[in-house]
Design an enzyme around this catalytic site. Structure first.
Site, PDB file in Angstrom:
ATOM      1  N   GLY A   1      66.455  59.067  26.673  1.00 40.90           N
ATOM      2  CA  GLY A   1      66.057  57.919  25.870  1.00 40.90           C
ATOM      3  C   GLY A   1      64.680  58.124  25.249  1.00 40.90           C
ATOM      4  N   CYS A   2      64.439  57.448  24.121  1.00 40.39           N
ATOM      5  CA  CYS A   2      63.186  57.654  23.395  1.00 40.39           C
ATOM      6  C   CYS A   2      61.991  57.050  24.132  1.00 40.39           C
ATOM      7  CB  CYS A   2      63.290  57.092  21.984  1.00 40.39           C
ATOM      8  SG  CYS A   2      63.966  55.416  21.877  1.00 40.39           S
ATOM      9  N   TYR A   3      62.110  55.826  24.630  1.00 40.43           N
ATOM     10  CA  TYR A   3      61.032  55.265  25.448  1.00 40.43           C
ATOM     11  C   TYR A   3      60.781  56.120  26.701  1.00 40.43           C
ATOM     12  CZ  TYR A   3      60.317  50.634  23.222  1.00 40.43           C
ATOM     13  OH  TYR A   3      59.979  49.603  22.386  1.00 40.43           O
TER      14      TYR A   3
END
Length: 334
Positions: A147-149
């Protein structure tokens, strides 16, 4: 030449992936699916010069395809059958959703409120962060793209954990994301009028769906506060950590150099220099900066382009590992 397919080619991450694959010297695109745009040429949907025909999922036969990307939203009902059918046909799979990121079935049930829909697939999935799991990704058949976060929390924190520098296992991760992180589907919170000239927090505390993978990969208890920035792309995370008394800038510099000096897509700035979104937009790079604020306390800042290293660029990086290409192929270096 490897043959690859894309499920969900007209979302933000799908389009970013297509741009990267068109420039990749070792792959050809076997198919690209879309829902409402099925039957159209890509150039009719986006200002991209390409005659690639978009097809419906039902038209796809994955036989003879080396690898497929599933760029579908979280909780898409078709995802599990697509993955099962692709694996059965001999294709490897890189999934963009969070369906396979939580490795423990019990943790998945606790975080999602229901059992995993395909635990047999969860058992073979590899968490797709090359900087931590490179060799497992090379051997993997199903890779869960990070995931990006989480990327902006895991990469700054893992070296501190491994070097045993933290005085407190609870850390605060304060993140800001551009609106593209919410995907291309219509929603009130991402309308221009709802985001322009404002700044808002959402899903703070223990409720954000990405929190589980952050804690899984770091082993820490994380207090997470995501925010929506009035920009299109990029994530900046500010991390507040309590360190052991003898830790200083020199210690941090040595630990980060040991962790990332040979990593092609991770850059650590000198002490006191903090990164900005513009350092990474349209690149596959993560930039990390840190600053001691007083003895025993430091602030670490990480930035990433959520559509590239936070999604499609990372997927190409994983694909290169899975198909035996040099890891940086098709991903221009800064």
């Amino acid at each position: 030449m490897a043959r690859v397919g894309i499920y969900g080619a007209t979302g933000y991450t799908g389009i970013e992936l297509l741009k990267l694959l068109f420039r990749h010297p070792e792959v050809e695109i076997a198919f690209a699916t879309a829902r409402s745009a099925a039957g159209q040429r890509l150039s009719e949907v986006f200002p991209i010069v390409s005659d690639l025909r978009l097809v419906a999922v039902e038209e796809v036969d994955p036989t003879g395809v080396d690898l497929v990307f599933t760029c579908l939203p979280h909780n898409t009902p078709e995802l599990i059958p697509i993955v099962q059918r692709s694996l059965a046909a001999g294709a490897k799979v890189i999934d963009f959703s969070d369906t396979f990121r939580i490795t423990d079935p019990d943790t998945y049930t606790a975080r999602r409120g229901k059992p995993h829909p395909a635990p047999e697939l969860l058992a073979i999935a590899v968490y797709g962060l090359p900087e931590l799991h490179r060799e497992r990704i090379r051997q993997g058949r199903l890779v869960a793209n990070t995931g990006c976060y989480p990327l902006t929390a895991i990469l700054p924190l893992v070296p501190l954990v491994r070097a045993n520098l933290l005085a407190d296992p609870t850390v605060i991760v304060d993140s800001k994301s551009g609106v593209s992180g919410a995907g291309r589907s219509l929603s009130l919170k991402t309308h221009f009028g709802e985001t322009h000239e404002t700044f808002s927090a959402y899903n703070v505390g223990r409720v954000h769906r990405h929190l589980a993978e952050m804690e899984q990969e770091t082993g820490l208890h994380i207090i997470f506060a995501p925010h929506l920035l009035p920009v299109f792309r990029g994530i900046l995370s500010t991390i507040y950590v309590n360190l052991k008394p003898d830790v200083d800038d020199t210690t941090l510099a040595a630990v980060y150099a040991d962790a990332y000096s040979t990593e092609p897509f991770v850059h650590v700035l000198p002490a006191g220099r903090l990164p900005e979104l513009r350092h990474v937009q349209h690149t596959n790079h993560v930039v990390i900066g840190y600053q001691m604020v007083e003895p025993g306390r430091a602030i670490v800042v990480a930035v990433v382009d959520n559509l590239v290293k936070g999604a499609s660029g990372q997927a190409v990086q994983n694909m290169n590992l899975m198909l035996g290409f040099p890891e940086t192929t098709g991903l221009p270096l800064m």
